[in-house]
Design a protein around this motif. Sequence first.
Motif, PDB file in Angstrom:
ATOM      1  N   ILE A  18       0.840  -1.198   0.000  1.00  0.00           N
ATOM      2  CA  ILE A  18       0.000   0.000   0.000  1.00  0.00           C
ATOM      3  C   ILE A  18       0.879   1.253   0.000  1.00  0.00           C
ATOM      4  N   TYR A  22       1.078   4.024  -2.910  1.00  0.00           N
ATOM      5  CA  TYR A  22       0.838   5.443  -2.637  1.00  0.00           C
ATOM      6  C   TYR A  22       1.989   6.312  -3.140  1.00  0.00           C
ATOM      7  N   MET A  39      -5.050   1.164  -2.982  1.00  0.00           N
ATOM      8  CA  MET A  39      -5.099   0.916  -1.544  1.00  0.00           C
ATOM      9  C   MET A  39      -6.333   0.099  -1.156  1.00  0.00           C
ATOM     10  N   PHE A  42      -5.734  -3.669  -2.241  1.00  0.00           N
ATOM     11  CA  PHE A  42      -4.876  -4.409  -1.318  1.00  0.00           C
ATOM     12  C   PHE A  42      -5.565  -4.658   0.020  1.00  0.00           C
TER      13      PHE A  42
END
Length: 64
Positions: A18, A22, A39, A42
Motif C-alpha cells: 500500500i 501510494y 489501496m 490491497f
Amino acid sequence: MASVIPVIFILAVVLGLIACGYLFVPKGPHQTIIRTAIMLTFASCYLMWMVTYMAQLHPLISKS
C-alpha cells in the motif's frame, strides 16, 4: 495451536505494498483515484484472505 505470525506477516507485506502504491503513482489528473483504487484493492484482498484463514483455524461448525 495456530500462530498469529502469518496474519501479522501478511499484514506487514500488504502495508508495504500500500505504501509503495501510494508513493509510486505518477502525477496526473487521476492520481488520487488511482491511489485510492490501489489501496482499497490491497486492503480488500487482505481482509478476504484473513477471514478465510481465520475461518479455517476456528470453524463455526465443529465435529462433535
